[in-house]
Scaffold this active site. Structure first.
Site, short mmCIF file in Angstrom:
data_model
loop_
_atom_site.label_atom_id
_atom_site.label_comp_id
_atom_site.label_asym_id
_atom_site.label_seq_id
_atom_site.Cartn_x
_atom_site.Cartn_y
_atom_site.Cartn_z
N GLY A 1 0.60 -1.18 0.07
CA GLY A 1 -0.24 0.09 0.20
C GLY A 1 0.94 0.88 -0.02
O GLY A 1 2.09 1.45 0.38
N VAL B 1 17.33 8.05 -0.35
CA VAL B 1 18.13 7.15 -1.71
C VAL B 1 18.84 7.28 -2.39
O VAL B 1 20.05 7.59 -2.39
CB VAL B 1 17.30 5.60 -1.78
CG1 VAL B 1 18.09 4.78 -2.43
CG2 VAL B 1 16.37 5.08 -0.39
N ARG C 1 19.70 10.05 -3.61
CA ARG C 1 21.18 11.14 -3.29
C ARG C 1 22.07 11.07 -2.78
O ARG C 1 23.07 11.17 -2.91
CB ARG C 1 19.89 12.55 -2.37
CG ARG C 1 18.91 12.83 -3.24
CD ARG C 1 19.14 14.83 -3.72
NE ARG C 1 19.15 15.50 -5.25
CZ ARG C 1 17.60 16.64 -4.78
NH1 ARG C 1 17.74 16.91 -3.85
NH2 ARG C 1 17.24 16.78 -5.93
N ARG D 1 0.76 -4.46 -5.64
CA ARG D 1 0.69 -6.15 -4.81
C ARG D 1 0.67 -7.01 -6.12
O ARG D 1 -0.44 -7.11 -7.24
CB ARG D 1 -0.60 -6.28 -4.35
CG ARG D 1 -0.84 -4.80 -2.72
CD ARG D 1 -2.02 -5.87 -2.82
NE ARG D 1 -2.46 -4.47 -2.05
CZ ARG D 1 -1.75 -3.92 0.04
NH1 ARG D 1 -0.69 -5.16 0.54
NH2 ARG D 1 -2.33 -2.51 -0.49
N GLY E 1 5.46 -2.49 3.60
CA GLY E 1 5.65 -3.06 4.88
C GLY E 1 5.81 -4.78 4.83
O GLY E 1 6.73 -5.10 3.71
N ASP E 2 5.54 -5.07 6.24
CA ASP E 2 5.47 -6.14 6.23
C ASP E 2 5.61 -7.28 5.24
O ASP E 2 6.96 -8.21 4.79
CB ASP E 2 5.22 -7.20 7.50
CG ASP E 2 3.94 -7.36 7.21
OD1 ASP E 2 2.88 -6.80 6.49
OD2 ASP E 2 3.05 -7.68 8.56
N THR F 1 3.57 2.25 5.49
CA THR F 1 2.80 1.91 5.20
C THR F 1 2.53 2.93 6.68
O THR F 1 3.50 3.39 7.91
CB THR F 1 2.76 0.66 6.27
OG1 THR F 1 1.50 -0.09 6.60
CG2 THR F 1 3.73 0.17 6.87
N ASP G 1 0.57 2.16 8.87
CA ASP G 1 -0.19 0.55 9.68
C ASP G 1 0.44 1.28 10.90
O ASP G 1 -0.59 1.09 11.92
CB ASP G 1 -0.60 0.17 9.29
CG ASP G 1 -1.88 -0.43 8.23
OD1 ASP G 1 -2.60 0.41 8.63
OD2 ASP G 1 -1.91 -1.03 7.38
N ASP H 1 2.48 -0.81 11.91
CA ASP H 1 2.01 -1.74 12.99
C ASP H 1 3.78 -2.73 12.66
O ASP H 1 3.22 -3.71 13.40
CB ASP H 1 1.65 -2.90 12.04
CG ASP H 1 0.96 -2.72 10.78
OD1 ASP H 1 1.88 -2.04 10.37
OD2 ASP H 1 0.65 -3.19 10.05
N ARG I 1 -6.41 -2.39 9.25
CA ARG I 1 -7.42 -3.99 9.31
C ARG I 1 -6.88 -4.90 10.17
O ARG I 1 -7.91 -5.35 11.25
CB ARG I 1 -7.18 -4.66 8.25
CG ARG I 1 -8.09 -3.69 7.22
CD ARG I 1 -8.07 -5.58 6.10
NE ARG I 1 -6.09 -5.78 5.16
CZ ARG I 1 -6.15 -4.52 4.29
NH1 ARG I 1 -6.77 -4.14 3.96
NH2 ARG I 1 -4.76 -5.07 4.04
N ALA J 1 -12.56 12.12 21.38
CA ALA J 1 -13.39 11.33 20.81
C ALA J 1 -13.96 10.62 22.10
O ALA J 1 -12.50 10.84 22.93
CB ALA J 1 -12.28 10.43 20.22
N GLN K 1 -6.87 8.93 4.24
CA GLN K 1 -5.85 8.90 5.03
C GLN K 1 -4.70 8.25 4.82
O GLN K 1 -3.44 8.76 4.83
CB GLN K 1 -6.71 7.53 5.73
CG GLN K 1 -7.63 7.66 6.01
CD GLN K 1 -8.09 6.69 7.40
OE1 GLN K 1 -7.44 6.26 8.45
NE2 GLN K 1 -8.88 6.05 7.23
P1 ATP Z 1 0.96 -2.65 3.33
O1 ATP Z 1 1.46 -3.04 5.07
O2 ATP Z 1 1.12 -1.56 3.08
O3 ATP Z 1 -0.59 -3.38 2.88
P2 ATP Z 1 2.89 -4.59 2.58
O4 ATP Z 1 4.37 -4.43 2.38
O5 ATP Z 1 2.55 -5.69 3.66
O6 ATP Z 1 2.15 -3.14 2.35
P3 ATP Z 1 1.29 -6.63 0.54
O7 ATP Z 1 0.58 -6.69 -0.31
O8 ATP Z 1 1.18 -7.79 2.11
O9 ATP Z 1 1.65 -5.01 0.99
O10 ATP Z 1 2.75 -6.89 -0.17
C1 ATP Z 1 3.46 -5.83 -1.16
C2 ATP Z 1 4.61 -7.02 -1.46
O11 ATP Z 1 5.14 -8.52 -0.69
C3 ATP Z 1 3.20 -8.44 -2.42
O12 ATP Z 1 2.35 -7.91 -3.61
C4 ATP Z 1 4.39 -9.89 -3.12
O13 ATP Z 1 4.81 -9.53 -3.80
C5 ATP Z 1 5.29 -9.75 -1.74
N1 ATP Z 1 5.39 -10.62 -0.99
C6 ATP Z 1 4.27 -10.34 0.62
N2 ATP Z 1 4.19 -11.28 1.14
C7 ATP Z 1 4.94 -12.03 0.40
C8 ATP Z 1 5.73 -13.46 0.48
N3 ATP Z 1 5.15 -14.35 2.15
N4 ATP Z 1 6.67 -14.03 -0.07
C9 ATP Z 1 6.83 -13.13 -1.16
N5 ATP Z 1 6.78 -11.78 -1.41
C10 ATP Z 1 5.25 -11.70 -1.23
#
Ligand code: ATP
Length: 322
Positions: A11, A23, A25, A72, A102-103, A126, A128, A130, A172, A187, A255
């Site tokens: 996201g 990065v 620069r 994604r 993100g993760d 991200t 979130d 988190d 979420r 709130a 947001q």
């Molecule tokens: P956000 O927290 O904003 O959702 P995010 O990085 O967690 O960000 P994800 O959609 O979970 O968003 O992951 C981004 C991309 O990372 C995925 O579309 C996929 O290509 C890759 N990815 C996620 N999980 C895995 C996994 N277990 N193995 C390999 N690649 C992954």
């Protein structure tokens, strides 16, 4: 290290552009060439990249979203997809990669590094907040500012009409945005996924407090709350108070958008800078975090496996001040 790649994944979050700028620069200053890949891992697998010079990242520090775009990707979850990406990197002599996401994005980066020996550093982008191992993620503070501004406006109309508003904010799995927004906007209640939602308790509070003095108010609901989101919670409360007017506002993607605030621009700049210096020093498979306002390097393994935890103190604060 003579050549690195950078991408934004998952996201989008305000401040990703500032991080890419840092990065590029920092790398340029250290005689490292940079290729930016479009649409996260999709662009890496399709070899859709562009050389980035310090001039290509002018005038982006204040812009929301990500000019590299994000995606994604299902294919990157497969070993074949990652092999394709690694082959593209190797063909261009790219030895290191900065992943801003993100993760999920960090999980993909870790696999890419383990399977193909590419050095990777993650910058937590991200809204979130988190991710374990960093006090703040890039975009979180801006998202809270956006939510607070919206709730302030809703409060004006709530007070004018004697209405009880349920405002749904993003989160979420995590209640960080909801909790901070709730405190900053004053709130009357905050419902988050980390704590079980007791509708009866909320109703009890509203009965005693609202029926005495108050006739309007704001309850912040994180989208992943176990009470079922703002519409469900509002419906349950409304059935107890048929005479009251309840309203629901879902803030949604507002947001994610908008200019990053100063905090996020500075955080993103520090993290992007630190990620490149770390790659240059030979570090890999780590996330750049901030802990107590100091840069900290956290193994990706840990950042992914654990979850940031909600502060019990902030939960108490909401209750004490509502
Ligand atoms: P956000 O927290 O904003 O959702 P995010 O990085 O967690 O960000 P994800 O959609 O979970 O968003 O992951 C981004 C991309 O990372 C995925 O579309 C996929 O290509 C890759 N990815 C996620 N999980 C895995 C996994 N277990 N193995 C390999 N690649 C992954």
């Amino acid at each position: 290290m003579k050549h690195i790649g950078v991408l934004t994944s998952g996201g989008d979050s305000p401040g990703m552009n500032a991080c890419v700028r840092a990065v590029v620069r920092t790398a340029t200053l250290n005689d490292i060439q940079v290729t930016g890949f479009y649409r996260g891992y999709e662009g890496l697998m399709e070899n859709d990249g562009v050389p980035l010079t310090r001039y290509d990242v002018r005038n982006i520090i204040h812009r929301g979203g990500t000019f590299l775009q994000t995606a994604r990707s299902q294919e990157f979850r497969t070993p074949e997809g990652r092999a394709k990406a690694a082959a593209n990197l190797r063909a261009q002599g790219i030895e290191g990669l900065v992943v801003i996401g993100g993760d999920g994005s960090f999980t993909g980066a870790k696999f890419l590094s383990e399977e193909h020996g590419i050095a990777v550093m993650g910058c937590p982008g991200t809204i979130d907040n988190d991710l374990f191992g960093t006090d703040y993620t890039i975009g979180y503070q801006t998202a809270v500012d956006t939510a607070v501004e919206a709730v302030d406006k809703i409060r004006d109309t709530a007070a004018s009409h004697n209405r009880l508003f349920f405002v749904e904010v993003m989160g979420r799995d995590a209640g960080f945005i909801a909790l901070r927004t709730g405190i900053a906007a004053g709130a009357e209640g905050v419902l988050i996924p980390e704590t079980p939602t007791d509708i009866n308790r909320l109703v009890g509070y509203l009965k005693t407090d609202f029926q005495k003095k108050r006739r309007s108010g704001i309850i912040i609901v994180a989208e992943g709350d176990d009470g079922g989101g703002a519409y469900d919670v509002a419906q349950k409360v409304q059935s107890e108070f048929p005479d009251w007017e309840t309203k629901v506002t879902v803030l949604g993607h507002t947001q994610r958008g908008g200019k990053p605030n100063a905090f996020d621009r500075i955080l993103a700049s520090r993290m992007g800078h630190a990620a490149v210096l770390a790659l240059r020093e030979g570090r890999t498979r780590e996330m750049v975090g901030v802990q107590g306002n100091q840069i900290a390097y956290v193994p990706l393994e840990q950042a992914i496996k654990h979850h940031a935890t909600i502060s019990p103190y902030l939960l108490e604060l909401v209750d004490a001040l509502s």
